[in-house]
Design an enzyme around this catalytic site. Sequence first.
Site: not given
Length: 242
Positions: A26-27, A30-31, A52, A56, A69, A130
């Site tokens: 994560t982080e 990807k976005t 997407k 969350s 995102d 995504e």
Amino acid sequence: MFCGGGLMTMTASARPHDFFVTGTDTEIGKTLCSSALLHALAQQSLRSLGLKPIASGAELRDGIWHNDDVDSLITASSVQAERSLVCPYLMQTPAAPHIVARNEHVTISLPQIVANYQQATTLSDAVIVEGVGGFCVPLNDDCDTADMAQQLALPVILVVGLRLGCISHTLLTAEAIRSRGLRIAGWIANTVNPDMLYLQDNVAALEQRLGAPLLGQIPRLTGSATEQVAAAAACLDLTILK
């Protein structure tokens, strides 16, 4: 397989510009990379639409729940669609999806996600889906994001966050993707830590071992979100995607 109350049916896409984007963690961008892909596809005069399915972490603004995102994908898409199509499962708390879904009484349904993707194909020439977190993030007690990717049956674009440990994370993720019968269409090297020692040596090691084409290497970017997406898109070569 049952997940969220429905029987899963594999769906294979013959559309050449549809991809599932996942990452080594994560982080790791990807976005940014998904938005850049949408921007680059639109530059090719393709009607691009980003999804997407699960996000969350949301904030209520002007009576609408927003997630950064999701908003980025909407902005980068050349086709505008209902938010409920882009993100059918938008949850408020920024934490692991299966925990938030349980606490917020949300039942994540893979058949619904597949249906949203299929609807998106009727509106566009190119769909970028995504994922959330890494490749094997739990969604509930029965399934995870790897199951979601498998049911969508799309070629995968893997976003690699360039930082210490990325080689092992990347190769393990690639192994997990292929174990689900999915093809890695390409990968993107995104600079998470610009001060990483031997950064280019790490990229070279991955090029040698990953067995998939490098679509581009994105440096650490500055500027507005829109400027960053455009700059990231300029780093990508989509002509090598198959």
